[in-house]
Design a protein around this motif. Structure first.
Motif, mmCIF file in Angstrom:
data_model
loop_
_atom_site.group_PDB
_atom_site.id
_atom_site.type_symbol
_atom_site.label_atom_id
_atom_site.label_comp_id
_atom_site.label_asym_id
_atom_site.label_seq_id
_atom_site.Cartn_x
_atom_site.Cartn_y
_atom_site.Cartn_z
ATOM 1 N N ARG A 126 0.812 -1.225 0.000
ATOM 2 C CA ARG A 126 0.000 0.000 0.000
ATOM 3 C C ARG A 126 0.845 1.274 0.000
ATOM 4 N NH1 ARG A 126 -2.383 -0.773 6.159
ATOM 5 N NH2 ARG A 126 -0.428 -1.456 7.076
ATOM 6 N N ILE B 218 -3.660 14.152 -13.372
ATOM 7 C CA ILE B 218 -4.672 13.108 -13.189
ATOM 8 C C ILE B 218 -5.069 12.546 -14.558
ATOM 9 C CG2 ILE B 218 -7.033 12.645 -12.368
ATOM 10 C CD1 ILE B 218 -5.288 13.214 -10.028
ATOM 11 N N GLY C 256 -5.995 4.194 -10.861
ATOM 12 C CA GLY C 256 -5.861 4.256 -9.408
ATOM 13 C C GLY C 256 -6.178 5.608 -8.806
ATOM 14 N N THR C 257 -6.496 6.599 -9.615
ATOM 15 C CA THR C 257 -6.647 7.955 -9.069
ATOM 16 C C THR C 257 -7.830 8.081 -8.120
ATOM 17 O OG1 THR C 257 -7.873 8.615 -11.047
ATOM 18 C CG2 THR C 257 -5.529 9.111 -11.014
ATOM 19 N N ARG D 249 -18.540 12.405 -5.471
ATOM 20 C CA ARG D 249 -17.758 13.292 -4.616
ATOM 21 C C ARG D 249 -18.569 13.753 -3.416
ATOM 22 N NH1 ARG D 249 -12.516 12.806 -5.373
ATOM 23 N NH2 ARG D 249 -12.501 14.476 -3.830
ATOM 24 N N MET E 147 -5.113 3.342 5.330
ATOM 25 C CA MET E 147 -5.451 2.407 4.253
ATOM 26 C C MET E 147 -5.250 0.971 4.742
ATOM 27 S SD MET E 147 -3.841 2.114 0.420
ATOM 28 C CE MET E 147 -3.495 3.846 0.243
ATOM 29 N N HIS E 148 -6.246 0.176 4.505
ATOM 30 C CA HIS E 148 -6.183 -1.237 4.852
ATOM 31 C C HIS E 148 -5.088 -1.926 4.020
ATOM 32 C CE1 HIS E 148 -7.541 -5.189 5.945
ATOM 33 N NE2 HIS E 148 -7.937 -5.486 4.726
ATOM 34 N N LYS F 101 -7.568 5.309 0.932
ATOM 35 C CA LYS F 101 -6.942 6.120 1.986
ATOM 36 C C LYS F 101 -7.979 6.640 2.969
ATOM 37 C CE LYS F 101 -3.200 7.860 -0.885
ATOM 38 N NZ LYS F 101 -2.164 8.896 -1.013
ATOM 39 N N ASN F 102 -9.159 6.962 2.455
ATOM 40 C CA ASN F 102 -10.212 7.485 3.328
ATOM 41 C C ASN F 102 -11.026 6.382 3.989
ATOM 42 O OD1 ASN F 102 -9.484 10.099 2.768
ATOM 43 N ND2 ASN F 102 -10.921 10.329 1.083
ATOM 44 N N ASN F 103 -10.599 5.139 3.780
ATOM 45 C CA ASN F 103 -11.295 3.994 4.352
ATOM 46 C C ASN F 103 -12.746 3.899 3.906
ATOM 47 O OD1 ASN F 103 -9.035 3.067 6.009
ATOM 48 N ND2 ASN F 103 -9.374 4.963 7.142
ATOM 49 N N ASP G 65 -16.367 10.939 3.736
ATOM 50 C CA ASP G 65 -15.876 11.110 5.109
ATOM 51 C C ASP G 65 -16.589 10.079 5.977
ATOM 52 O OD1 ASP G 65 -15.311 11.808 7.709
ATOM 53 O OD2 ASP G 65 -15.616 13.967 7.411
ATOM 54 N N VAL H 143 -19.610 14.713 -0.106
ATOM 55 C CA VAL H 143 -18.695 14.810 1.032
ATOM 56 C C VAL H 143 -19.085 13.841 2.150
ATOM 57 C CG1 VAL H 143 -17.945 17.162 0.569
ATOM 58 C CG2 VAL H 143 -19.982 16.792 1.974
ATOM 59 N N ILE I 105 -7.562 -2.358 -10.146
ATOM 60 C CA ILE I 105 -6.944 -1.046 -10.218
ATOM 61 C C ILE I 105 -6.456 -0.803 -11.644
ATOM 62 C CG2 ILE I 105 -4.652 -1.873 -9.431
ATOM 63 C CD1 ILE I 105 -4.371 0.912 -8.041
ATOM 64 N N LEU J 105 -1.054 9.282 -5.632
ATOM 65 C CA LEU J 105 -2.073 8.334 -6.082
ATOM 66 C C LEU J 105 -1.444 7.248 -6.957
ATOM 67 C CD1 LEU J 105 -5.114 10.717 -6.820
ATOM 68 C CD2 LEU J 105 -4.583 9.438 -4.739
ATOM 69 N N GLN K 255 -4.224 13.395 -1.805
ATOM 70 C CA GLN K 255 -5.478 12.999 -2.453
ATOM 71 C C GLN K 255 -5.528 13.420 -3.912
ATOM 72 O OE1 GLN K 255 -8.498 11.595 -0.960
ATOM 73 N NE2 GLN K 255 -7.215 11.039 0.767
ATOM 74 N N LEU L 222 -7.372 4.903 -4.979
ATOM 75 C CA LEU L 222 -6.470 5.152 -3.850
ATOM 76 C C LEU L 222 -7.037 6.198 -2.898
ATOM 77 C CD1 LEU L 222 -2.860 4.881 -5.311
ATOM 78 C CD2 LEU L 222 -4.037 3.352 -3.761
ATOM 79 N N GLN L 223 -7.745 7.183 -3.430
ATOM 80 C CA GLN L 223 -8.396 8.140 -2.533
ATOM 81 C C GLN L 223 -9.406 7.425 -1.648
ATOM 82 O OE1 GLN L 223 -9.819 11.981 -4.124
ATOM 83 N NE2 GLN L 223 -8.929 11.369 -6.074
ATOM 84 N N ALA M 108 -17.914 20.017 6.695
ATOM 85 C CA ALA M 108 -18.315 19.009 5.714
ATOM 86 C C ALA M 108 -17.327 18.899 4.560
ATOM 87 C CB ALA M 108 -19.709 19.339 5.183
ATOM 88 N N GLU N 153 -3.845 2.747 9.444
ATOM 89 C CA GLU N 153 -4.844 1.680 9.423
ATOM 90 C C GLU N 153 -5.363 1.402 10.837
ATOM 91 O OE1 GLU N 153 -3.724 -2.126 7.763
ATOM 92 O OE2 GLU N 153 -5.809 -2.794 7.748
#
Lengths: 194, 737, 325
Positions: A57, C93, C22-23, C108, C1-2, C30-32, C114, C110, C19, A98, A79, C26-27, B663, B117
């Motif tokens: 990762r 990108i 990946g753009t 997107r 990230m897991h 990373k944000n789970n 989140d 929000v 993948i 990324l 990001q 991966l976001q 937000a 993680e």
């Protein structure tokens, strides 16, 4: 074909008349023993091979900043929204945050540290200094990498074109006009492509 | 002094530019990346309540995880030192939750990925309480700030009799303006590496104030100041967000002591929205009245400002200060009130007070000009004043009229036809607007040491910071000019708490504070060299007036002969000659009101269908005192305008009302300007200088160009469309409506 | 990230994802928002190729946004595709993002991105805070009581206006082609299901018919800043005009619905009509028929209408103002 209306029917006809679809997914779906979540990679960065054990990762950005001393590539948002981590892969500008490091094997990575020839600045670096295309300097390596690629891509026709094609690199200090001037300067002194 | 050595005022290249373009300038997170473990912060997902339990069982068992620190096992800190920079909440000292996104745990692991993680697996049980998540409907809870504004200005003010004057006036306007929460978003996220060696602490951290960070950490951990070292040679932008010692710095040090390892804590871009302040939301009621010739008769500016719950600190954005001093008006009344909400603590952000306040005042002046059917520049010219009525002091210098004239001329203001929607470019509606800017000229005491080495190299040492403003460069220029060397012979050391103390780099005061210290120390070195030279030359220079001596290119030059510094120092067996000076503002300075001024002119194009506003031209003329470096000064002016364009058109942190959580806490959804948003920007220096604040004549530049920018754009949008937008940002949905 | 395994080939199923560029993936990781155990790397798959004929355009799923946008045949025969891609994201990108991936970009919203918030798309049944929350960017068409998120991509909006199809290869090896209009699923009660893709399905190609209309296609995008921002509303149009009469029309909206939104009624109304402002304004109004505002997004109704009208005007009378907003 007389029906020019691009409807669903046309699509289906067109597809039915298609030759063979690409054969690839077979490869993607064949069963193979899974590898582990860690592996050893060798990346070619600025012309040198760098081997490290990493977690899968790990992004290229983290690889550069945490596993090597190449901290010139910056983490601004992680990001893909700011461009501070811009590097070149095989000559194309990408965001390293990324990009998985493991997927860079077999490709040429160029970072800001690979731009100058020893002590001699790349013309774009020199132009950024001369035009003060920076303030805090944190976005600067990404801006420079993007600018070098932009000139190579040929997006220097007008200042508005430069602005548009530099819009993937945020600068909170607001050095944009000076950055445009630096790129304009380099473009005007770079022989046209072709 | 030659052209080569006296570069003051010249546009010389930034001395640290080379390092920056090569990627060799090192920022906080980039020191010591071996032998370091990684900390990641866990944040609350409720805005008010109590933490009942934090279940980190899974996290603790994950590969690489060293520990999870919560209020249960965190060390108890000493009381916060009594300085404004010390932020004492949230520091894991209690289970109280005062805002959504509050730091409630630290996960430390061998690798960043492991820590991230593991942090995601931490489960928190709360006893939630009702939270106040908006100023709306809370006017009954308005309260006075508990302290003076910025520590020195009265909360309310009243001169003359506003009510009667307003009542009687023939022309008046009354309007309410709103500004949203905005986040600084420097490109470098806050980062700290903390290392303990016994009871000594060393941190590499992104800060606008190494001294304040040193004092804060020493206070929290009960250490002597000298036992804390703070390193920060480069800051990746601050804009106010790195002025305080926000709690992640202290938490990093706490984590390092807890796990007995060197810890790196880089907060994420998302966490930047919850961790280090923001420009608070304001609602400003403005009333202006004038006679038919445009002479101001009455002005009232009442600001209501959101702040955090008392347990998380207090910050009062001083929005109405600018209304007290900018124009001649016999009857002025201003006030500031706070509403406490469950959000993290707001703070200074580029042009604090004035940026938000001028949006109201300068939009209001435009509305008044419309009501008077008067040119907006002429209205401002009519109300010029050469003393600060709020302080009863003359301005140290105020070439504001010249700013208006020069900017208007360069902009082509005379081509503007006043009626809204009267100018077009193709299908685009064209609008021209202007506004005044002003920001106080601040100076604090600062120390610096200057050394001349035998080989002619000059070293400047000062515990200040360079946020990208050009401090490295201007310090080199001033020392070089005094010591007769070219700036590239000067090595500047800053960003290290072991260096002579200097103030926080905020309030646009670094140049005015630090350069006098450098100048005085360099002068002292020069005078000492002259003493040595006079002594060494003995009879030859006997009775010579020392004003006949100069320093040039490594030699003391007198009539008919010179003496090399290398020899001079070698003969005295001195490897170097150094002098340290503490420079303090003069008492005389206090008898003046000291401000920088300027005039901002903007042209916008508005799409009549979509309501999209794009800035097409900008001219600003700024009274910046004496310019030390025309290149870096211009960069700062341009940057401040870009910051103002963002404020005007796109920046807004929005709060989810149900949860109190920001937000759009990321920079894909919190928009800041990109290159395509920014036109050519013409900045004009109006260099009359300020002889009162410093001998060098400098004024601050950092905040000035952001102030007034949003109003100039709002006024241009009105001119283009006939729509008066009174709440920022001016996005298309408001223009379309 | 897991932590995950990266494999060149593997068994599709729960916990596995693909993948390409990946753009977006991966976001999300990373944000789970997603946490796959296995990621199948498509980099080695032979899914490249840009082929333009007089009948159709075929885009390999792994072609990058940058390469397709710059391709001379694409620019000549399907300009809205190039425009939509160039108005997307950033140059970096676009050098990474792929055709297949862009079709599958997640919303997107929000609240979706989140994990501190509830989200029916992320956690079915947990609720949708956007409906009563910050919904300025949210959908006015095709939304449901469980989800009002929009599809964020520009490129599929252009495809939708041109009647494109998506070639999909299933885990077992069978290939099918689906019209893009049938590829996406509206949220209904199952906002977590966004497309018809089954586990193991891979998009291999995108097929776009050639036409006179496609040749005159236009993509118009409206956003909060001049570049590098998602659409608040966008319109793709592909019309054929002969003797000032509209023979064919394809119209789709972006940024206003959970999927690229085809405006069939507006298309039908245009066929046979005179190509004038009145017809284009009428089409704009029909394009948003049935639109419903959630609160802060009411402006999008007029915005989308005007985007359609302007795009049609631009297609009929090119001024090169496309996207220069």
């Amino acid at each position: 074909m007389t029906d020019l209306n691009p409807t669903r029917r046309t699509v289906l006809c067109a597809v039915a008349g298609m030759s063979v679809l690409p054969d690839v997914p077979q490869n993607a779906l064949a069963q193979t023993p899974p590898s582990h979540t860690a592996l050893s990679v060798t990346l070619r960065i600025n012309g040198a091979d760098i081997a490290r054990p990493i977690e899968v990762r790990t992004t290229l950005l983290e690889f550069l900043r945490e596993q090597t001393a190449l901290t010139g590539t910056k983490k601004g948002c992680d990001q893909g929204s700011c461009g501070a981590c811009t590097v070149h892969i095989d000559g194309h500008r990408v965001v390293s945050c990324l990009t998985l490091a493991a997927r860079c094997q077999g490709h040429e990575v160029t970072t800001i540290e690979g731009l100058a020839q020893g002590d001699v600045l790349h013309p774009m670096q020199a132009a950024f200094v001369a035009h003060d295309g920076m303030q805090c300097g944190y976005c600067t390596p990404g801006q420079v990498m993007s600018a070098v690629a932009l000139v190579k891509e040929g997006h220097t026709g007008t200042d508005d074109e430069i602005r548009e094609w530099m819009s993937g690199n945020l600068c909170r200090c607001g050095a944009y006009p000076n950055i445009v001037a630096a790129i304009r300067d380099v473009a005007d002194h770079t022989p046209a492509r072709g | 002094m030659s052209e080569q050595t006296n570069t003051i005022g010249h546009a010389i290249d930034r001395v640290d530019g080379r390092l920056k373009v090569m990627g060799h300038a090192k920022y906080a997170a980039e020191f010591a990346n071996t032998d370091v473990v990684h900390a990641v912060l866990v944040q609350s997902t409720i805005a008010a309540g109590t933490i009942l339990a934090i279940d980190a069982l899974v996290a603790r068992s994950m590969p690489g995880v060293i520990d999870v620190i919560t209020a249960e096992n965190a060390e108890k800190l000493h009381k916060a030192p009594e300085i404004q920079q010390a932020i004492s909440f949230p520091l894991l000292q209690s289970n109280e939750v005062l805002f959504n996104g509050q730091h409630i745990a630290i996960v430390v692991a061998d690798s960043l990925q492991q820590a991230q993680e593991a942090a995601a697996t931490v489960v928190v049980r709360y006893r939630p309480q009702d939270a106040v998540t908006s100023m709306e409907g809370r006017d009954g809870d308005q309260r006075k700030p508990s302290k003076k504004l910025n520590g020195k200005f009265e909360i309310d003010s009243a001169t003359g009799d506003f009510s009667s004057a307003f009542e009687a006036a023939p022309v008046k306007i009354s309007a309410t303006y709103k500004t949203p929460v905005e986040h600084h978003n420097p490109m470098e996220p806050h980062a700290t590496i903390a290392a303990w060696s016994g009871d000594k602490l060393k941190v590499w951290t992104a800060t606008q104030g190494i001294s304040g960070t040193q004092q804060t950490l020493a206070g929290f951990f009960g250490l002597a100041e000298n036992d804390v070292t703070v390193i920060c040679p480069f800051v990746g932008g601050g804009f106010g967000s790195k002025g305080n010692t926000w709690t992640p710095v202290t938490l990093a040090a706490m984590a390092a002591r807890h796990v007995k390892r060197r810890v790196k804590l880089e907060i994420t871009r998302e966490q930047m929205f919850f961790s280090n302040g923001y420009r608070p939301q304001t609602r400003q009621a403005l009333k202006l009245a004038a006679d038919r010739d445009g002479k101001l008769l009455a002005l009232r500016h009442d600001g209501v400002i959101a702040t955090a719950m008392p347990g998380a600190g207090e910050f009062a954005e001083p929005v109405a200060l600018i209304s007290r001093m900018l124009y001649a008006c016999p009857n002025i009344s201003t006030s500031h009130r706070l509403i406490d909400i469950n959000q993290s603590l707001p703070t200074y952000m580029r042009g604090p007070g004035e940026a938000s306040g001028s949006f109201a005042l300068e939009s209001g002046m435009d509305e008044l000009a419309v009501a008077l059917d008067m040119d907006p520049v002429a209205l401002r010219m009519r109300n010029l004043i050469d003393s600060d009525a709020s302080e009863g002091k003359p301005f140290a210098s105020k070439p504001l009229a010249e700013c208006y004239t020069k900017a208007a001329e360069a902009f082509g203001w005379s081509r503007r036809t006043p009626a809204p929607r009267s100018m077009k470019n193709g299908r685009m509606l064209v609008g021209m607007g202007m506004a005044t800017t002003s920001y106080p000229t601040n100076r604090m005491k600062a120390s610096a040491e200057v050394a001349m080495l035998q080989d002619g190299t000059v070293i400047v040492r000062c515990g200040t910071q360079d946020l990208g403003t050009g401090t490295y460069t201007t310090m080199a220029q001033v020392a070089a000019a005094e010591l007769g060397v070219s700036p590239d012979r000067v090595r500047v050391e800053l960003g290290d708490s072991r260096l002579p103390k200097a103030p926080v780099s905020g309030g646009s005061m670094t140049t005015a504070s630090v350069l006098p210290a450098v100048q005085e120390a360099a002068t002292a070195v020069r005078e000492a060299l002259f003493d040595m030279a006079l002594k060494a030359k003995g009879d030859q220079w006997h009775n010579l007036d020392r004003t006949a001596l100069t320093l040039d290119n490594g030699a003391v030059v007198g009539p008919n002969s010179q003496l090399g510094i290398t020899d001079l120092l070698a003969q005295a067996s001195l490897p170097s000659l150094s002098r340290k000076v503490e420079a303090t503002p003069s008492d005389e300075a206090d008898t003046f009101s000291r401000h920088a001024f300027g005039a901002q002119f903007a042209e916008v194009h508005v799409d009549p269908d979509f309501g999209t506003v794009r800035v097409k031209r900008w001219v600003g003329a700024f009274d910046v005192g004496r310019v030390i470096n025309a290149k870096t000064a211009r960069s700062q002016l341009i940057g401040g305008i870009v910051f103002g364009i963002g404020m005007a058109l796109m920046e807004e942190t929005r709060t989810d009302r149900a949860s109190g959580r920001f937000a759009n806490a990321n920079i894909a959804d919190y928009l800041i300007p990109v290159s395509a948003d920014i036109p050519d920007i013409n900045t004009i220096f109006v260099e009359t200088g300020d002889p009162i604040t410093t001998r060098l004549g400098v004024k601050g530049i950092g905040e000035l160009p952001t102030v007034g920018a949003a109003a100039a754009i709002a006024n241009a949008v009105y001119h283009a469309t006939g729509k008066r937008i009174r709440d920022l940002p001016i996005r298309l949905d408001k223009v379309m409506a | 990230m897991h932590a995950f395994q990266l494999i060149a080939a593997g068994t599709p199923g729960a916990g596995t994802t693909f993948i390409a560029g990946g753009t977006d993936l991966l976001q999300l990781m990373k944000n789970n928002v997603i946490a796959p155990d296995q990621v199948v790397d498509l980099a080695g798959a032979h899914l490249r190729g840009i082929t333009a004929t007089s009948i159709e355009l075929r885009l390999g799923a792994l072609e990058t946004m940058a390469d397709v946008a710059a391709h001379p045949e694409v620019r000549r025969g399907w300009p809205a595709i190039s425009q939509a891609l160039l108005l997307s994201a950033s140059p970096q990108i676009r050098n990474m993002g792929t055709m297949g991936g862009n079709l599958l970009q997640r919303t997107r919203c929000v609240y979706f991105r989140d994990t501190a918030f509830a989200c029916n798309k992320r956690h079915p049944g947990s609720g949708c805070p956007a409906i009563a929350g910050e919904n300025r960017e949210h959908a006015i068409l095709g939304a449901s009581d469980s989800c009002i998120a929009t599809h964020p991509s520009d490129f599929p909006v252009a495809l939708m206006a041109m009647g494109a199809g998506v070639a999909i290869t299933a885990a077992g090896g069978g290939t099918r082609v689906v019209p893009l209009a049938d590829f996406y699923r509206l949220p209904g009660d199952t906002p977590e299901i966004e497309t018809i893709l089954q586990p193991g399905d891979v998009i291999t190609q995108i097929v776009v018919p050639a036409s006179e209309a496609a040749k005159r296609s236009v993509y118009m995008k409206v956003r909060d800043r001049s570049s590098f921002a998602y659409a608040l509303a966008s319109a793709a149009v592909a019309i054929e005009i002969r003797d000032n009469r509209i023979l064919h029309a394809g119209i789709a909206l972006g940024g206003v619905a959970p999927m690229p939104w085809r405006a069939a009624k507006a298309e039908q109304a245009l066929i046979g009509a005179t190509a004038d402002a009145a017809a284009f304004e009428h089409a704009g109004r029909l394009a948003t028929e049935g639109a419903r505002a959630a609160g802060m997004n009411a402006y999008k109704i007029a915005l989308a209408q005007r985007a359609v009208t302007r795009a049609l005007m631009e297609a009929a009378h090119p001024t090169a103002e496309t996207g220069v907003l």
